[in-house]
Design a protein around this motif. Structure first.
Motif, PDB file in Angstrom:
ATOM      1  N   MET A   1       0.844  -1.039  -0.268  1.00  0.00           N
ATOM      2  CA  MET A   1      -0.313  -0.521   0.154  1.00  0.00           C
ATOM      3  C   MET A   1       1.311   1.012   0.310  1.00  0.00           C
ATOM      4  O   MET A   1       2.364   1.260   1.298  1.00  0.00           O
ATOM      5  N   ILE A   2       0.881   2.224  -1.089  1.00  0.00           N
ATOM      6  CA  ILE A   2       1.497   3.847  -1.221  1.00  0.00           C
ATOM      7  C   ILE A   2       1.096   4.292   0.540  1.00  0.00           C
ATOM      8  O   ILE A   2       2.682   4.433   1.348  1.00  0.00           O
ATOM      9  N   THR A   3       0.690   4.322   1.169  1.00  0.00           N
ATOM     10  CA  THR A   3       0.495   4.993   2.085  1.00  0.00           C
ATOM     11  C   THR A   3       1.008   4.211   3.836  1.00  0.00           C
ATOM     12  O   THR A   3       1.358   4.737   4.354  1.00  0.00           O
ATOM     13  N   HIS A   4       2.189   3.106   3.179  1.00  0.00           N
ATOM     14  CA  HIS A   4       2.440   2.299   3.920  1.00  0.00           C
ATOM     15  C   HIS A   4       4.084   3.107   4.428  1.00  0.00           C
ATOM     16  O   HIS A   4       4.443   3.450   4.927  1.00  0.00           O
ATOM     17  N   THR A   5       4.205   3.353   2.637  1.00  0.00           N
ATOM     18  CA  THR A   5       6.032   3.700   2.405  1.00  0.00           C
ATOM     19  C   THR A   5       5.576   5.267   2.789  1.00  0.00           C
ATOM     20  O   THR A   5       6.534   5.520   3.014  1.00  0.00           O
ATOM     21  N   ALA A   6       4.720   6.094   2.429  1.00  0.00           N
ATOM     22  CA  ALA A   6       4.769   7.311   2.731  1.00  0.00           C
ATOM     23  C   ALA A   6       5.140   7.737   3.916  1.00  0.00           C
ATOM     24  O   ALA A   6       5.272   8.222   4.177  1.00  0.00           O
ATOM     25  N   LEU A 121      -1.806  14.318   3.401  1.00  0.00           N
ATOM     26  CA  LEU A 121      -0.933  13.303   4.665  1.00  0.00           C
ATOM     27  C   LEU A 121       0.157  13.796   5.554  1.00  0.00           C
ATOM     28  O   LEU A 121       0.578  13.268   6.350  1.00  0.00           O
ATOM     29  N   ALA A 122       1.033  14.436   4.600  1.00  0.00           N
ATOM     30  CA  ALA A 122       2.574  14.371   4.856  1.00  0.00           C
ATOM     31  C   ALA A 122       2.219  15.776   5.848  1.00  0.00           C
ATOM     32  O   ALA A 122       3.441  15.618   7.076  1.00  0.00           O
ATOM     33  N   ILE A 123       1.863  16.656   5.569  1.00  0.00           N
ATOM     34  CA  ILE A 123       1.118  17.950   6.628  1.00  0.00           C
ATOM     35  C   ILE A 123       0.327  17.514   7.941  1.00  0.00           C
ATOM     36  O   ILE A 123       0.785  17.604   9.348  1.00  0.00           O
ATOM     37  N   THR A 164      -6.501   5.364   5.006  1.00  0.00           N
ATOM     38  CA  THR A 164      -7.727   4.117   3.942  1.00  0.00           C
ATOM     39  C   THR A 164      -8.385   5.031   2.580  1.00  0.00           C
ATOM     40  O   THR A 164      -8.103   4.513   1.771  1.00  0.00           O
ATOM     41  N   ALA A 165      -8.804   6.378   2.768  1.00  0.00           N
ATOM     42  CA  ALA A 165      -9.171   7.027   1.333  1.00  0.00           C
ATOM     43  C   ALA A 165      -7.720   6.814  -0.144  1.00  0.00           C
ATOM     44  O   ALA A 165      -8.053   6.458  -0.679  1.00  0.00           O
ATOM     45  N   ILE A 166      -6.777   7.016   0.532  1.00  0.00           N
ATOM     46  CA  ILE A 166      -5.388   6.837  -0.263  1.00  0.00           C
ATOM     47  C   ILE A 166      -5.251   5.564  -1.195  1.00  0.00           C
ATOM     48  O   ILE A 166      -5.161   5.658  -2.087  1.00  0.00           O
TER      49      ILE A 166
END
Length: 204
Positions: A1-6, A121-123, A164-166
């Motif tokens: 999942m991309i958010t795990h990395t991000a 997510l960064a903010i 979840t949304a991302i």
């Protein structure tokens, strides 16, 4: 999942910045563009956000010298442009990654692109870092700590929902259920042809 990395990279960038905790410290990206291109972009994005967060703290000093404030304002403007550029680079990565995906006839567009969602997510990573600091600040009152812990709990819940949304958005793009359509931000304030004050100065 991309958010795990991000999420991992955003947290690393924020932690790395706070080792020295200085807006003028040198930037050193630990991710190689040839090996970890997306990671490189995400780290750079988070670093820009973190420096700008602290620019914003500095400029709110009620005792700040007006000359210093003007210099900081220009740095914030430049940082905003860098932030926008990085988001567009990240969206370009996704556009290239999914360029061969054929959207379904029923596919719809999302209100924001993957990169602008990752920007949020960064903010949020920065908000969580600093709210956690406040919730654990030794010289703060118990009332302050409790209030900040309550806010921290909400921010963490918000991060779960956002992740979840991302991940859902990226999966939908990958499956052809959503399609990407990216618009450049077209910021005008740094452009000599679009900002009337800069345009008048350039013609003198």
């Amino acid at each position: 999942m991309i958010t795990h990395t991000a999420k991992r990279i955003f947290e690393r960038a924020v932690d790395d910045y706070h080792i020295k905790d200085r807006v003028d410290q040198p930037f050193d990206n630990p991710y190689d563009t040839d090996v970890d291109f997306l990671e490189h972009l995400l780290y750079r994005k988070a670093w820009i956000d973190t420096v700008q967060w602290h620019y914003e703290d500095l400029i709110r000093d009620p005792q700040i010298d007006p000359v210093d404030a003007l210099e900081l304002k220009r740095k914030i403007d430049a940082s905003n442009q860098d932030r926008t550029d990085m988001v567009e680079y990240i969206d370009s990565y996704f556009l290239k990654l999914y360029r061969d995906v054929e959207p379904k006839d029923s596919a719809t567009i999302n209100t924001e692109s993957p990169a602008w969602a990752l920007d949020r997510l960064a903010i949020l990573t920065l908000k969580i870092y600093h709210m956690e600091e406040e919730a654990n600040r030794e010289d703060a009152s118990d009332e302050h700590k409790i209030a900040c812990q309550n806010k921290l709990d909400v921010l963490i819940e918000q991060r779960v929902d956002l992740c979840t949304a991302i991940d859902t958005l990226v999966r939908d793009i990958e499956n052809g259920d959503k399609y990407m359509k990216v618009y450049k931000q077209m910021k005008m304030y740094n452009d000599e042809e679009l900002n009337p004050v800069l345009r008048s100065q350039s013609k003198k």
